[in-house]
Design a protein around this motif. Structure first.
Motif, short mmCIF file in Angstrom:
data_model
loop_
_atom_site.label_atom_id
_atom_site.label_comp_id
_atom_site.label_asym_id
_atom_site.label_seq_id
_atom_site.Cartn_x
_atom_site.Cartn_y
_atom_site.Cartn_z
N ARG A 1 -13.65 1.17 2.58
CA ARG A 1 -13.32 0.51 3.83
C ARG A 1 -12.60 -0.80 3.60
NH1 ARG A 1 -18.79 1.32 7.50
NH2 ARG A 1 -18.21 3.30 8.48
N GLU A 2 -13.15 -1.62 2.70
CA GLU A 2 -12.53 -2.92 2.44
C GLU A 2 -11.13 -2.75 1.87
OE1 GLU A 2 -15.13 -5.26 0.04
OE2 GLU A 2 -16.83 -5.02 1.40
N THR A 3 -10.94 -1.74 1.04
CA THR A 3 -9.61 -1.50 0.46
C THR A 3 -8.60 -1.12 1.53
OG1 THR A 3 -10.58 -0.80 -1.65
CG2 THR A 3 -8.32 -0.12 -1.20
N PHE A 4 -8.96 -0.19 2.41
CA PHE A 4 -8.04 0.26 3.45
C PHE A 4 -7.83 -0.81 4.52
CE2 PHE A 4 -8.70 4.32 1.50
CZ PHE A 4 -7.61 5.09 1.84
N GLU A 5 -8.89 -1.54 4.85
CA GLU A 5 -8.76 -2.56 5.89
C GLU A 5 -7.92 -3.75 5.43
OE1 GLU A 5 -12.73 -3.60 6.95
OE2 GLU A 5 -13.20 -1.61 7.75
N GLY A 6 -7.89 -4.00 4.13
CA GLY A 6 -7.20 -5.17 3.63
C GLY A 6 -5.75 -4.95 3.28
N ARG A 7 -5.24 -3.74 3.44
CA ARG A 7 -3.85 -3.45 3.10
C ARG A 7 -3.15 -2.79 4.29
NH1 ARG A 7 -1.73 0.75 -0.22
NH2 ARG A 7 -0.55 1.13 1.70
N PRO A 8 -1.80 -2.78 4.30
CA PRO A 8 -1.08 -2.11 5.39
C PRO A 8 -1.44 -0.64 5.46
CG PRO A 8 0.40 -3.53 4.16
CD PRO A 8 -0.88 -3.49 3.38
N ASN A 9 -1.53 -0.12 6.67
CA ASN A 9 -1.87 1.29 6.86
C ASN A 9 -0.59 2.13 6.78
OD1 ASN A 9 -3.51 3.49 7.34
ND2 ASN A 9 -3.34 3.32 9.57
N TYR A 10 0.07 2.05 5.63
CA TYR A 10 1.31 2.79 5.42
C TYR A 10 1.38 3.22 3.96
CZ TYR A 10 6.26 3.89 4.93
OH TYR A 10 7.44 4.53 4.67
N PHE A 11 1.59 4.52 3.73
CA PHE A 11 1.69 5.07 2.38
C PHE A 11 3.01 5.83 2.30
CE2 PHE A 11 -2.78 4.48 3.26
CZ PHE A 11 -3.27 3.93 2.08
N ALA A 12 3.97 5.19 1.67
CA ALA A 12 5.34 5.74 1.66
C ALA A 12 5.41 7.11 1.00
CB ALA A 12 6.27 4.76 0.94
N GLY A 13 4.69 7.29 -0.11
CA GLY A 13 4.74 8.57 -0.81
C GLY A 13 4.23 9.71 0.03
N ILE A 14 3.14 9.50 0.74
CA ILE A 14 2.57 10.55 1.59
C ILE A 14 3.49 10.82 2.77
CG2 ILE A 14 0.60 11.19 3.02
CD1 ILE A 14 -1.18 9.57 1.17
N GLU A 15 4.08 9.76 3.33
CA GLU A 15 5.02 9.95 4.45
C GLU A 15 6.18 10.85 4.03
OE1 GLU A 15 4.94 9.13 7.54
OE2 GLU A 15 3.40 7.57 7.70
N ALA A 16 6.74 10.56 2.86
CA ALA A 16 7.89 11.35 2.41
C ALA A 16 7.50 12.80 2.15
CB ALA A 16 8.47 10.73 1.13
N ALA A 17 6.33 13.00 1.53
CA ALA A 17 5.89 14.37 1.23
C ALA A 17 5.57 15.13 2.51
CB ALA A 17 4.65 14.31 0.32
N ALA A 18 4.94 14.46 3.48
CA ALA A 18 4.61 15.13 4.74
C ALA A 18 5.87 15.46 5.53
CB ALA A 18 3.69 14.23 5.57
N GLU A 19 6.86 14.58 5.46
CA GLU A 19 8.12 14.82 6.16
C GLU A 19 8.83 16.04 5.58
OE1 GLU A 19 10.90 11.57 8.30
OE2 GLU A 19 10.79 11.40 6.10
N ALA A 20 8.84 16.12 4.25
CA ALA A 20 9.48 17.26 3.60
C ALA A 20 8.73 18.55 3.91
CB ALA A 20 9.53 17.04 2.08
N PHE A 21 7.41 18.48 3.95
CA PHE A 21 6.59 19.65 4.26
C PHE A 21 6.85 20.11 5.69
CE2 PHE A 21 1.99 21.24 4.94
CZ PHE A 21 2.36 22.54 4.62
N HIS A 22 6.98 19.17 6.62
CA HIS A 22 7.24 19.51 8.02
C HIS A 22 8.60 20.19 8.16
CE1 HIS A 22 8.12 18.91 12.32
NE2 HIS A 22 6.81 18.89 12.49
N GLU A 23 9.60 19.69 7.44
CA GLU A 23 10.93 20.30 7.51
C GLU A 23 10.90 21.72 6.95
OE1 GLU A 23 13.69 17.81 5.53
OE2 GLU A 23 13.52 16.16 6.98
N ALA A 24 10.12 21.92 5.86
CA ALA A 24 10.03 23.26 5.27
C ALA A 24 9.32 24.24 6.21
CB ALA A 24 9.30 23.19 3.93
#
Length: 469
Positions: free
Chosen positions: A151-174
Motif C-alpha cells: 500500500r505504501e509503495t503504490f500510494e507514494g508513487r504515480p498511479n501510472y505504469f508505462a510498460g503495462i499501458e503499452a502491453a495492454a494497448e497492443a493486446f487490445h489492438e490484437a
C-alpha cells in the motif's frame, strides 16, 4: 451417575485470598484436607458438584463465578496477541486461558499496556506525518505487514505504469473486440490457451470471486459479481498471461522486500492492466476530455462501473498526453481505509483524507448518490471532491450488503475543466485529520490535536469536547 467435574483452581484461590483465609482454614470449613485444597488450587484435582455446593453455602459464592468462562479478559488478550508483533509468540490460546484464569489482574495490566502502546504509536505516526508534510523529516513507519508495504509503495508513487499501458494497448489492438470485449477475451483464452470461462453460482463457489482450475483448464467466475466486475476478473486473467513480461518488469522496479509483498503487488498490477485493457488510454482520455470528466458518461461509454472509471482517471499520466491529476480513496462505513492512489501519488501531506467532514463519509447516508464539494485546508489549499458509495458482490438474503465509498479528488484549480466545477457551493473547511488539525470550534472533531494541550476550563466550554489552547 458420574459427577460433573470442574477445574477452577485459580478462581478458588482468588476467593480464598479475597477472604484473607489460609488453606487450612478454608479446607476445614469445606470438610477437606489442606493438601487436597492445595491440589484443587493447582488444578490437579477437580471441583465436584458437592464441593461447589459447599462453597456456595459456606462463602455465599455465585456458582456462575466458578463455572463461567474468563470472558472479556480472554477476548482482550486475544486482541493483544493478534498483533503482528506478537502473533508468532504463542502456539495456541491455552496459555492465554491459563493467564486469564490464574492472573486476571496481570492480564488486565498487559491489555492496558498494549493499548497505551497502540495509542503512542498512533501519536508518533501522526506527528511523523505532520513533520513530513512540513518537510522536516520523512514519514516513519512501524512494523509492517506485506500488505502495508504494498500500500505504501503504490500510494507514494504515480498511479501510472508505462510498460503495462503499452502491453495492454497492443493486446487490445490484437483482440479487436469492438463492443464485445468479454466475448473477445473468452474466445482468445479458449483459442490460445484452451481455457474455458464459466460462471458459478454462489453455492458452488461461496467464498471466491475467481478461481483458475489448472487440471480442467477452466476459469470460474462468481455469479455474485456484477457484469462489470466479472469482465474485470476475466480481463485480469487474460492480462496476467498476455502482459506477463510487462507486469514482471514493473514489479521488479517496485523493489519490494518480501515474496508475499511481491505476490500482492503482482495482483494489483494485473488489476491495473485489466483497467488499461477495458478502457484503452487514448480513447479513454479523449472521451474524458470531451465529457469534462463526467464519470457517468464515461462509465456508460466504456460499459464499466463507476469505481472502474474513477480508477482509470487516476492513471492518465502518459508523458505528452496527460489528463487531470486525480487521486482517490476508498473506505468502508467503519472508516477503515481500503486503498489510496493518485496521479502523482496520494497527496497525504497536503490533503490528508482523515477529516470526518469529507463527503465520502456522508455518502453512506445517501447510497448511490453523487456528492460534490469544494473543500479547503487550514493553509488555504483547496480541492474538488466527488464521492459516491460502491456496492460489493451480491449478498444473499441472510447476508449484510457490503458497501464502501469512493472519493475522487483533484486540486480546485482544475475544477472548471470538469463538469462538476459549475455546481460547487462555498468551500467546506476540513483538515488533514483531527489529530493534525488545529481548527477551533469544529463540531466534527473526534480527537484532540497532538500539537496542542487540551484547554480545560471550569468556567467555559467550547463546542467541541476536545477544546484546546
Amino acid at each position: 451417575m458420574a459427577e460433573n467435574k470442574i477445574f477452577a483452581g485459580p478462581r478458588v484461590r482468588r476467593i480464598r485470598n479475597g477472604l484473607s483465609l489460609t488453606q487450612t482454614a478454608m479446607a476445614e470449613a469445606l470438610g477437606i484436607s489442606p493438601s487436597y485444597l492445595n491440589l484443587i488450587e493447582r488444578n490437579q484435582r477437580p471441583l465436584t458438584v458437592q464441593l461447589l455446593l459447599k462453597l456456595a453455602s459456606v462463602y455465599k459464592v455465585d456458582l456462575d463465578e466458578l463455572q463461567g468462562e474468563t470472558g472479556g479478559s480472554l477476548t482482550q488478550l486475544r486482541e493483544v496477541f493478534a498483533d503482528p508483533l506478537l502473533s508468532a509468540e504463542l502456539p495456541g490460546e491455552q496459555e492465554l486461558i491459563e493467564v486469564a484464569e490464574a492472573a486476571p489482574n496481570a492480564a488486565g495490566g498487559v491489555v492496558k499496556l498494549y493499548r497505551a502502546y497502540r495509542e503512542q504509536a498512533a501519536r508518533l505516526r501522526d506527528l511523523a506525518d505532520l513533520l513530513a508534510g512540513q518537510g522536516h523529516m520523512e514519514a516513519l513507519s512501524g512494523t509492517r505487514l506485506p500488505m502495508d508495504e504494498v500500500r505504501e509503495t503504490f500510494e507514494g508513487r504515480p498511479n501510472y505504469f508505462a510498460g503495462i499501458e503499452a502491453a495492454a494497448e497492443a493486446f487490445h489492438e490484437a483482440l479487436s473486440p469492438g463492443d464485445d470485449l468479454i466475448g473477445a477475451l473468452k474466445a482468445w483464452l479458449k483459442k490460445e490457451h484452451g481455457l474455458v470461462v464459466r460462471s458459478l453460482p454462489v453455492h458452488a463457489m461461496p467464498n471466491l470471486r475467481r478461481r483458475f482450475d489448472r487440471h480442467s483448464m477452466r476459469l470460474f467466475v462468481s455469479e455474485r459479481l456484477s457484469p462489470y466486475d466479472q469482465l474485470r476478473e476475466i480481463a485480469m486473467e487474460a492480462v496476467s498471461i498476455a502482459c506477463h513480461e510487462a507486469i514482471t518488469a514493473e514489479l521488479g522496479s517496485l523493489r519490494l522486500s518480501t515474496a508475499e509483498a511481491r505476490r500482492i503487488a503482482r495482483f494489483e498490477l494485473a488489476r491495473y492492466g485489466a483497467h488499461a485493457l477495458m478502457m484503452p488510454y487514448a480513447a479513454f482520455l479523449a472521451a474524458a476530455q470531451r465529457a469534462k470528466y463526467d464519470l457517468d458518461v464515461l462509465r456508460a461509454r466504456f460499459q464499466v462501473s463507476f469505481e472502474q472509471a474513477a480508477n482509470r482517471l487516476t492513471m492518465l499520466q502518459r508523458p505528452g498526453a496527460q489528463g487531470l491529476p486525480f487521486f482517490l480513496m476508498e473506505i468502508d462505513n467503519a472508516g477503515h481505509r481500503l486503498r489510496r492512489a493518485g496521479a502523482s501519488g496520494f497527496p497525504q501531506a497536503k490533503f490528508g483524507g482523515g477529516c470526518p467532514k469529507l463527503n465520502i463519509h456522508a455518502a453512506f447516508s445517501v447510497p448511490g448518490q453523487l456528492l460534490v464539494d469544494r473543500v479547503e485546508m487550514p493553509d488555504g489549499a483547496a480541492f474538488l471532491t466527488i464521492a459516491r458509495t460502491l456496492e460489493g458482490p451480491q449478498a444473499a438474503f441472510h447476508e449484510r450488503v457490503r458497501r464502501t465509498a469512493l472519493l475522487l479528488g483533484c486540486e480546485a484549480s482544475f475544477a472548471d475543466e470538469t463538469v462538476y466545477g459549475s455546481v460547487l457551493l462555498p468551500a467546506v473547511e476540513i483538515g488533514a485529520g483531527c489529530r493534525l488539525c488545529e481548527r477551533q470550534g469544529c463540531l466534527a472533531r473526534a480527537e484532540p490535536p497532538v500539537t496542542r494541550p487540551l484547554g480545560l476550563d471550569e468556567m467555559a466550554t467550547g463546542l467541541s469536547v476536545f477544546d484546546f489552547q
